[in-house]
Design a protein around this motif. Structure first.
Motif, PDB file in Angstrom:
ATOM      1  N   ALA A   1       0.818  -1.154   0.052  1.00 25.90           N
ATOM      2  CA  ALA A   1       0.110   0.064   0.006  1.00 25.90           C
ATOM      3  C   ALA A   1       0.761   1.427  -0.064  1.00 25.90           C
ATOM      4  CB  ALA A   1      -0.894   0.021   1.234  1.00 25.90           C
ATOM      5  N   ARG A   2       1.944   1.109   0.655  1.00 27.37           N
ATOM      6  CA  ARG A   2       2.881   2.341   0.856  1.00 27.37           C
ATOM      7  C   ARG A   2       3.411   2.616  -0.492  1.00 27.37           C
ATOM      8  NH1 ARG A   2       6.301   1.867   5.947  1.00 27.37           N
ATOM      9  NH2 ARG A   2       7.152   0.188   4.654  1.00 27.37           N
TER      10      ARG A   2
ATOM     11  N   LEU B   1      -7.006   6.544   3.121  1.00 24.03           N
ATOM     12  CA  LEU B   1      -6.352   7.608   3.288  1.00 24.03           C
ATOM     13  C   LEU B   1      -6.612   8.633   2.250  1.00 24.03           C
ATOM     14  CD1 LEU B   1      -2.669   5.686   3.410  1.00 24.03           C
ATOM     15  CD2 LEU B   1      -3.922   7.260   5.135  1.00 24.03           C
ATOM     16  N   PHE B   2      -6.767   8.257   0.898  1.00 23.21           N
ATOM     17  CA  PHE B   2      -7.105   9.183   0.021  1.00 23.21           C
ATOM     18  C   PHE B   2      -8.713  10.090   0.151  1.00 23.21           C
ATOM     19  CE2 PHE B   2      -3.813   7.447  -2.301  1.00 23.21           C
ATOM     20  CZ  PHE B   2      -2.766   8.641  -2.530  1.00 23.21           C
TER      21      PHE B   2
ATOM     22  N   ARG C   1       2.491   2.097  -3.357  1.00 20.05           N
ATOM     23  CA  ARG C   1       1.545   2.502  -4.624  1.00 20.05           C
ATOM     24  C   ARG C   1       0.878   3.849  -4.293  1.00 20.05           C
ATOM     25  NH1 ARG C   1      -2.380  -2.678  -5.482  1.00 20.05           N
ATOM     26  NH2 ARG C   1      -0.926  -4.194  -5.399  1.00 20.05           N
ATOM     27  N   PHE C   2       0.971   4.300  -2.756  1.00 16.95           N
ATOM     28  CA  PHE C   2       0.298   5.494  -2.313  1.00 16.95           C
ATOM     29  C   PHE C   2       0.992   6.700  -2.978  1.00 16.95           C
ATOM     30  CE2 PHE C   2       0.516   9.209   0.389  1.00 16.95           C
ATOM     31  CZ  PHE C   2      -0.953   9.167   0.709  1.00 16.95           C
TER      32      PHE C   2
ATOM     33  N   ASN D   1      -5.483   2.416   1.294  1.00 15.32           N
ATOM     34  CA  ASN D   1      -5.226   3.546   0.290  1.00 15.32           C
ATOM     35  C   ASN D   1      -6.621   4.351   0.189  1.00 15.32           C
ATOM     36  OD1 ASN D   1      -2.569   3.643   0.064  1.00 15.32           O
ATOM     37  ND2 ASN D   1      -2.575   2.424  -1.784  1.00 15.32           N
TER      38      ASN D   1
ATOM     39  N   ALA E   1      -5.711   3.024  -9.497  1.00 16.49           N
ATOM     40  CA  ALA E   1      -5.473   2.108  -8.360  1.00 16.49           C
ATOM     41  C   ALA E   1      -5.881   0.621  -9.045  1.00 16.49           C
ATOM     42  CB  ALA E   1      -6.400   2.073  -7.238  1.00 16.49           C
TER      43      ALA E   1
END
Lengths: 468, 468
Positions: free
Chosen positions: A300-301, B387-388, A303-304, B384, B348
């Protein structure tokens, strides 16, 4: 990794039993192995797993759970072929090695070729690596340390330090006798190197050349100059390109004083070629060095970051739309149709970018033909742009019963397809020119251009045309 | 293509003069060649181009204009190394071969290894091919015809029909003497095969094994069973995977009666591995088999189809937006923000799809771990997505001074990131399950899902939340 062709020690078992017809590990085979692990049946495992090829054992490891892997290593003891660790990805490799006492790792590494040992050592913690190296005999420690001192992904890291080298004044007969008597030869080799007393590389001879030549001939008469010796600091990708371009089976690796320090073999080249193609694909897809065995948080990191860049560019596109909010309020059909122009541009831009990135990677695209290729892409963009302008123009005109709206979207489409072609080729070219990898980030930049141009052209034209 | 390691006949010239430090063809070298062609200076060309490696000559051809290429071939006459034609792409190859009389093509093919000759013949018109084959001596014609009868991209097409085969009862000494006396050996080879009188394959011996063994030993004592003989009909990708998995230098190719018909060498495998990785990249980028030397019309046509599919999916997304035109008219901020949700989902989804397609290609993903990998992708998507959601929620709330709008877009973001994760992994898995290539079309399908879900979730939620 691994030796070239040690089929000689290969298992008598047929390959059929392990894999199903699709090439996947056979389900019943895997079930039997799992049962044996659960039952701690060491005898069965040694008999079944012991004769497997390292790549087959790698496939088994990949399909076992974390605890099962460690149990398998423990149960098989000395029968476990640690070369298989070079066949699995880093996360699995470390999960096995970290569970072993350093003593046992050192013991295992002694059995491996130097390139495989380096492959396992390089991912380990500094402290463990030091402790393991200290437990190895002096000569092996020296060799491995030398390899590890070269930069990551260099020829020096990937080379095998076991090779056959003879002086130039030996005859073919002497050389053959030496190979018949010497016990400590590499497990397999395709050429022998010719060196002076200080180990400076003079040339190489392919084995088929030795076999075709009569005994009294001198090695220096049949050797060829190794024009393609690879300095150890060379990047692995560049080294692979040399071996590939000249169809070599192996290439000498030399240090800064031109002394022979190792050999890079063609099976390493295949691994490197695949690794580099993989990197390009991942970068174009925006997923860095992620491996499928990485944890959720790690993946996840990684791709973030790309999603964050994409968020910024998406907001930029929204700002463009915001300029025309009054027009949209008056004519909501604009909001309905605007993603079509942007989406077509994004796809066309990705097509051009894909061709460009690969042409740069294979060196089919360079300063001599860049002008021609740019013209070619512009022509393709205009041609497809014109075709889709007609199609979408008719669709929009019928859908919203407005010929003018059809005309506006048609013109915007041509504009954006042209922008897509230019962005798709110029952005990778510019990134490449400044030494950046054109595969990385090209995608995001290209779609930013096509989104911004797409929305601006369509909404701007419409505002002007309908005077809203 | 091309032989493995015939560096023996390699040029004395240093590689440095031909390439610049970036690995591109040096500008001044190319200029001199072009001048010589214009001046019809055959002597200079033979001296300069003659000693080049086939891959170097290929680079020269690639950088010449159409007429210059044909002039170069004509001026060099017998000094032209036709193996270089296997180093350039189809369009260039045909532009040279088609300009030559069939007589001369036949003459040129006789000098080539059989696999290289097949490589050139397979792209030609049926009629020309027949005429050229008719002009070849009986044995060569037979060999080439047999190769050409195997399906395209099969091991039989890619194999070299020149190899060394000996009977099992020969001694090592006899074998070495035979190789010293025989004139008609392949230009290079890394193993010899063992056959019975009907040419049925019994085994193989690596050259290093012969060199280590004393003369009286029988070949059958040191040969290993060739467990990895490849049936000639096997797809080249599968054949390459076998050679690669077992780190072989070459593999025997056998016909349906298990008789040895040829050998597939590791340098062919590198070409195949690259070709297949290339195919994946192109398919994910939506550009089929296009080559950079294709004409504008050919390239435009091959890209048109994917753009048409994309147009259909873009219109589908527009229809979804059209459902909410009343809401957009009341609240134009929705039109401004809606591409953000779709774009983030698209990116994504592409990330997940890239990882999935490559994991399928490398067989890291199969029925055993599919469940685990799906769960992993869902977790990454949710992480993710959350977060977004926070980031874009704050941006939207501040931008349009509406906390509710921030809440709506945040929830839509989480929804769409979850849809992206599911589409990114399930679509390639389903395509693969039904025997389709997961790389092809996955991209378009995935972004269709993320566009539709993105617009629907955002606009639908907003309509409900604000009751518009």
């Amino acid at each position: 990794m691994a030796d070239t062709q040690h089929v000689l020690d290969a298992p008598p078992e047929p390959r059929v039993g392990i894999y199903d017809e699709d090439g996947y590990l056979a389900e019943d085979f895997l079930d039997r192995v799992k049962e044996a692990i659960a039952a701690e049946d060491a005898a069965f495992l040694r008999e079944t797993i012991g004769p497997l090829h390292e790549s087959e054992l790698g496939d088994v490891l990949r399909n076992l759970g974390h605890d099962e892997r460690q149990a398998l290593v423990r149960l098989m003891g000395e029968e476990f072929d640690y070369t298989a660790l070079t066949e699995v990805d880093e996360a699995i490799r470390l999960s096995i090695v970290d569970a072993m006492p350093n003593e046992q790792v050192a013991e295992a590494l002694r059995e491996l070729d130097s390139d495989d040992a380096v492959y396992i050592l390089e991912d380990m913690e500094e402290e463990d690596r030091k402790e393991i190296l200290a437990k190895l005999p002096f000569r092996e420690r020296l060799r491995l340390r030398r390899s590890l001192e070269y930069p990551e992904e260099s020829a020096g890291r990937r080379m095998q330090t076991e090779f056959v080298a003879v002086p130039p004044y030996w005859t073919v007969g002497q050389t053959i006798d030496y190979m018949r008597d010497e016990e400590d030869l590499p497990e397999s080799f395709a050429q022998i190197f010719v060196v002076d007393p200080t180990f400076k590389l003079l040339g190489a001879v392919d084995l088929d050349r030795i076999l075709r030549t009569r005994r009294p001939a001198k090695i220096e008469e049949i050797m060829h100059e190794t024009r393609h010796a690879i300095p150890a600091e060379t990047d692995q990708e560049e080294a692979a390109q040399i071996i590939e371009q000249y169809d070599l089976l192996s290439a000498a690796v030399v240090d800064e004083t031109e002394r022979l320090v190792g050999v890079l073999t063609i099976d390493d080249v295949i691994d490197i070629v695949q690794q580099e193609a993989e990197e390009d694909i991942r970068r174009m897809g925006g997923v860095g060095d992620e491996e499928i065995s990485d944890t959720v948080v790690t993946a996840a990191r990684s791709r973030f970051l790309w999603l964050l860049v994409n968020l910024a560019t998406a907001i930029l596109a929204s700002l463009v739309i915001g300029l025309f909010d009054a027009s949209i309020q008056q004519m909501v059909a604009l909001a309905v149709l605007m993603p079509i122009v942007a989406s077509m541009g994004g796809n066309a831009g990705t097509q051009t970018m894909t061709v460009t990135v690969r042409a740069l990677a294979s060196r089919d695209l360079d300063i001599y033909n860049a002008g021609r290729i740019v013209r070619r892409e512009v022509m393709i963009g205009l041609l497809n742009g014109a075709l889709f302008a007609i199609v979408i123009g008719i669709v929009a005109a019928v859908w919203f019963s407005s010929v003018s709206l059809g005309e506006v979207i048609a013109i915007a489409m041509i504009f954006n397809m042209l922008a897509a072609a230019l962005a798709g080729i110029l952005i990778p070219l510019v990134l490449d020119h400044f030494g950046a990898d054109p595969a990385i980030a090209s995608g995001t930049f290209v779609t930013t251009v096509t989104d911004v141009v797409g929305f601006f052209a369509f909404l701007g034209l419409a505002s002007w045309w309908f005077s809203i």
